[in-house]
Scaffold this motif. Structure first.
Motif, PDB file in Angstrom:
ATOM      1  N   THR A 529       0.845  -1.184   0.000  1.00 57.44           N
ATOM      2  CA  THR A 529       0.000   0.000   0.000  1.00 57.44           C
ATOM      3  C   THR A 529       0.885   1.241   0.000  1.00 57.44           C
ATOM      4  O   THR A 529       2.067   1.169   0.368  1.00 57.44           O
ATOM      5  N   PRO A 530       0.373   2.394  -0.398  1.00 57.61           N
ATOM      6  CA  PRO A 530       1.170   3.619  -0.318  1.00 57.61           C
ATOM      7  C   PRO A 530       1.722   3.866   1.088  1.00 57.61           C
ATOM      8  O   PRO A 530       2.841   4.347   1.259  1.00 57.61           O
ATOM      9  N   SER A 569       6.408   2.117  -8.047  1.00 61.85           N
ATOM     10  CA  SER A 569       5.503   3.119  -7.492  1.00 61.85           C
ATOM     11  C   SER A 569       5.705   4.460  -8.183  1.00 61.85           C
ATOM     12  O   SER A 569       6.681   4.664  -8.915  1.00 61.85           O
ATOM     13  N   VAL A 571       5.489   8.771  -7.032  1.00 57.79           N
ATOM     14  CA  VAL A 571       5.377   9.652  -5.881  1.00 57.79           C
ATOM     15  C   VAL A 571       5.492  11.094  -6.340  1.00 57.79           C
ATOM     16  O   VAL A 571       6.273  11.410  -7.242  1.00 57.79           O
ATOM     17  N   THR A 593       1.996  12.394  -2.239  1.00 57.24           N
ATOM     18  CA  THR A 593       1.011  11.520  -2.876  1.00 57.24           C
ATOM     19  C   THR A 593       1.733  10.321  -3.473  1.00 57.24           C
ATOM     20  O   THR A 593       2.666  10.489  -4.263  1.00 57.24           O
ATOM     21  N   VAL A 594       1.323   9.107  -3.073  1.00 58.52           N
ATOM     22  CA  VAL A 594       1.962   7.871  -3.534  1.00 58.52           C
ATOM     23  C   VAL A 594       0.915   6.987  -4.188  1.00 58.52           C
ATOM     24  O   VAL A 594      -0.195   6.822  -3.668  1.00 58.52           O
ATOM     25  N   THR A 595       1.305   6.410  -5.337  1.00 65.72           N
ATOM     26  CA  THR A 595       0.436   5.470  -6.034  1.00 65.72           C
ATOM     27  C   THR A 595       1.164   4.147  -6.192  1.00 65.72           C
ATOM     28  O   THR A 595       2.312   4.109  -6.642  1.00 65.72           O
ATOM     29  N   ASN A 596       0.496   3.050  -5.810  1.00 63.67           N
ATOM     30  CA  ASN A 596       1.066   1.709  -5.993  1.00 63.67           C
ATOM     31  C   ASN A 596      -0.061   0.685  -6.035  1.00 63.67           C
ATOM     32  O   ASN A 596      -1.038   0.791  -5.274  1.00 63.67           O
ATOM     33  N   THR A 600      -4.024   5.053  -4.642  1.00 57.47           N
ATOM     34  CA  THR A 600      -3.374   6.347  -4.433  1.00 57.47           C
ATOM     35  C   THR A 600      -3.787   6.907  -3.075  1.00 57.47           C
ATOM     36  O   THR A 600      -4.973   6.922  -2.735  1.00 57.47           O
ATOM     37  N   GLU A 601      -2.789   7.367  -2.311  1.00 55.38           N
ATOM     38  CA  GLU A 601      -3.057   7.997  -1.016  1.00 55.38           C
ATOM     39  C   GLU A 601      -2.192   9.234  -0.874  1.00 55.38           C
ATOM     40  O   GLU A 601      -1.079   9.284  -1.411  1.00 55.38           O
ATOM     41  N   SER A 602      -2.705  10.207  -0.139  1.00 57.29           N
ATOM     42  CA  SER A 602      -1.968  11.446   0.123  1.00 57.29           C
ATOM     43  C   SER A 602      -1.825  11.653   1.630  1.00 57.29           C
ATOM     44  O   SER A 602      -2.739  11.332   2.398  1.00 57.29           O
TER      45      SER A 602
END
Length: 672
Positions: A529-530, A569, A571, A593-596, A600-602
């Motif tokens: 997860t992010p 990922s 970022v 902000t990270v996507t994987n 996506t979560e900030s």
């Protein structure tokens, strides 16, 4: 710092000798003569090596060093003596020492015990009484309780703030590896360059009065009220001789409270001592230690960075900080605020701090000014950070008094009053010997195929490690901080399950052990997860906040860490106003902000102590907390989180005090 002339002692042994003196025994005391110089070629052993110190430097003794003579061989005496906290044994030619024999008195020793001194104190004081029958010893019960406060409690109290006791030495075994004092093989500067936190073992040694009940160092316990019989112009002159204060200075009409004309430093210290009712010898010794023989920027009047010219701070009052720059700026600002624009007023007014804030309130010895274990609140109102200061000042005072005496008989019959600190539950003698070192930390630890979460820190003992599902083994590389510690490192470990616990054990020389635990998790690559991605690069995610950035770090470092570790990922980072950034100072209030794996979560960045979001920790952040507490301007979100310095879930007066201590160089703000 004491200086040593060229009297060479032939190497025999180096050990800590703290056995108490037996009652009613013969004691042979030696006083090293002046103007002595010898070689090692006529040594009574098959060696020409000079005795080495704990930092491997040559040891030489000069007049009037006091030593114990424990034997003789030919033309040499075998001696024991204290040197930078260690007791050494060696040989010195008989012609270089005045030897005198004394007999201790059983009845006097028993009277000391009846007075309240523990027997190990009394045994050593009985020897001093045999040499100096007019010296007076009074037990001073620490903590204000009968029998004295618990010794280990005092050690823990002094060690509770890492910058409270600092030491300058190349002997790493004397330094602390506590959080805020040490990071992954590097000791952090806490009071200017080269000043590091002292270890608990070191603090215990210098806190233990029994180690300094000898002729050369007992003056750390001298009652520092003014005594005109012993504290004379001549005694002060002996301390200042050969220093930058061995001359005069002039005051002009515009100078602050200093009569026009030429003044001597000796007279200045005498004026301060007599009028403040505090020992001028102690004042002169303190300044010599603080400023050095050649003076410093704070005492030479030349200013700093094209500013502060003509201001003086002889006692280094307010001169604290983590760097030399901070120390000088804070010291000069204090002097300028006090309008100390000449040497006289700096010494005279500075002495009032010692007189009123220390001697007058019960901290009436050099020891208690350094270690406030006598007046509540304990451990506060401590004049200096240098843990060796009482030891060094005591020797300076001793040499001044000795050299000012007409002859040896005058010295032996002089009158002095000593307040000796007594603790309860002291146990055996403390020592700086490496065999009793309690450091059980790791200097570094790495694990193949994963990043430790949190990132490795010597004072952190539990970690998570996320590896790909297909990884079947990992290799742990670890190194103990203390090379004498025993390290049990499993090395290569087979992963037999998706959840596995691995322990690295460090055993200190004194037997204390620490366990570094690694929890290894095998997961699918696209399952990160992010939140796990950020944890995997050493950041700490809590709710929608992310922390554990280094103060002064660049956002590019965070971006590169993520991309290099989790190349699958993406970022991005944004300023509080929404502008995307790739190269800027990390601050409170930015967004990561990270996507994987399609998620996506900030998260909002938190830099503890940075309450206004400029990436710095300064007076403006302190004011922001003050305004929040008085409900003038409330903090919220990540800025409120950044103000919670002790991480107890609320922002209150304790956080304000920690921010203030940080700005004064007295506290380290952990970002974890």
């Amino acid at each position: 710092m004491r200086k040593f002339n060229a009297i060479v002692i032939v190497f025999i042994a180096f050990f800590v000798f703290n056995m108490p003196v037996e009652a009613s025994r013969t004691y042979i005391r030696g006083i090293v003569k002046s103007n002595s110089s010898i070689t090692t070629t006529a040594a009574p052993v098959n060696s020409s090596n000079q005795l080495k110190s704990d930092t491997n430097g040559n040891i030489s003794l000069s007049s009037p060093e006091a030593v114990e003579i424990v034997g003789e061989e030919g033309n040499y005496y075998k001696i024991k003596f204290l040197y930078t906290g260690f007791v050494y044994a060696g040989y010195i030619p008989k012609g270089n020492v005045n030897a005198m024999t004394y007999q201790t008195d059983d009845a006097y020793e028993q009277s000391l015990i009846n007075l309240g001194f523990p027997s190990d104190y009394a045994a050593k004081l009985a020897v001093l009484h045999a040499i100096h029958p007019n010296w007076h010893f009074t037990p001073s019960y620490t903590g204000g309780v009968a029998g004295g406060m618990d010794f280990n409690t005092a050690v823990k109290g002094e060690a509770s703030v890492v910058s409270r006791n600092v030491i300058q030495t190349s002997n790493n075994s004397l330094k602390s590896t506590a959080d805020g004092a040490y990071k992954n093989g590097v000791w952090l500067d806490l009071a200017g360059s080269g000043w590091h936190a002292a270890s608990e073992q070191t603090i215990a040694f210098y806190l233990d009065a029994r180690n300094f009940l000898d002729e050369s160092h007992i003056f750390m316990f001298e009652n520092l009220g003014y005594n005109p019989v012993t504290q004379t112009n001549e005694a002060v002159n002996k301390i200042l001789a050969g220093t930058f204060m061995d001359n005069t200075f002039a005051c002009i009409s515009s100078s602050n409270r200093c009569s026009v004309g030429t003044h001597s430093f000796v007279d200045t210290f005498m004026d301060a001592g007599i009028n403040r009712k505090v020992s001028p010898v102690h004042l002169a010794s303190r300044v010599r230690l603080e400023q050095g023989a050649n003076g410093s920027l704070l005492s030479l009047g030349v200013g700093y960075n094209n500013d502060y010219k003509g201001y003086y701070n002889f006692f280094n009052i307010g001169a604290s900080g983590k760097t030399e720059h901070e120390v000088l700026i804070n010291g000069f600002n204090y002097a300028r605020n006090k309008n100390w624009n000449n040497q006289y007023v700096s010494i005279y007014d500075g002495s009032s701090l010692i007189a009123s804030n220390y001697v007058g309130r019960g901290q009436s010895t050099g020891y208690y000014q350094k270690f406030n274990t006598i007046i509540k609140p304990l451990y506060g109102n401590q004049y200096m950070q240098n843990i060796r200061a009482p030891y060094q000042e005591a020797y300076s005072t001793y040499t001044s008094y000795f050299n000012n005496s007409e002859n040896l008989s005058t010295w032996d019959n002089a009158v002095y009053d000593f307040l000796i600190p007594v603790y309860s539950n002291m146990g055996g003698y403390t020592t700086l010997d490496v065999t009793q070192n309690g450091d059980s930390t790791l200097k570094r630890m790495e694990v193949s195929d994963c990043k430790l979460n949190p990132s490795f820190q010597s004072s952190a003992y539990e970690y998570n490690c996320y590896v790909k599902k297909e990884v079947t083994s990992i290799k742990i590389t670890a190194e103990a901080t203390n090379p004498r510690s025993e390290l049990t490192n499993p090395g290569t470990v087979q992963l037999n399950s998706d959840e596995q616990q691995i322990t690295v054990v460090v055993k200190a020389p004194n037997g204390v052990s620490s366990n570094y635990i690694i929890y290894v998790h095998r997961i699918e690559t696209d399952g990160f997860t992010p939140r796990e991605v950020l944890n995997g690069v050493g950041l700490k995610v809590s709710e929608n906040f992310v922390s554990n950035f280094d103060l002064g770090d660049n956002v590019s470092n965070t971006i590169n860490k993520v991309l290099n570790t989790y190349h699958f990922s993406s970022v991005s980072m944004y300023e509080a106003n929404g502008t995307q950034i790739t190269d800027a100072l990390t601050k409170t209030g930015q967004t990561i902000t990270v996507t994987n794996a399609g998620v996506t979560e900030s998260f909002k960045t938190v830099l503890y102590g940075d309450t206004n979001g400029d990436g710095l920790i300064d007076i403006r952040d302190l004011l922001a907390i003050q305004k929040h507490l008085v409900k003038s301007k409330a903090l919220s979100g990540e800025y409120l989180k950044a103000a919670d310095l002790n991480k107890d879930g609320s922002v209150d007066i304790r956080d304000l005090l920690l921010e203030q201590k940080y700005l004064l160089g007295q506290y380290y703000i952990s970002q974890g």
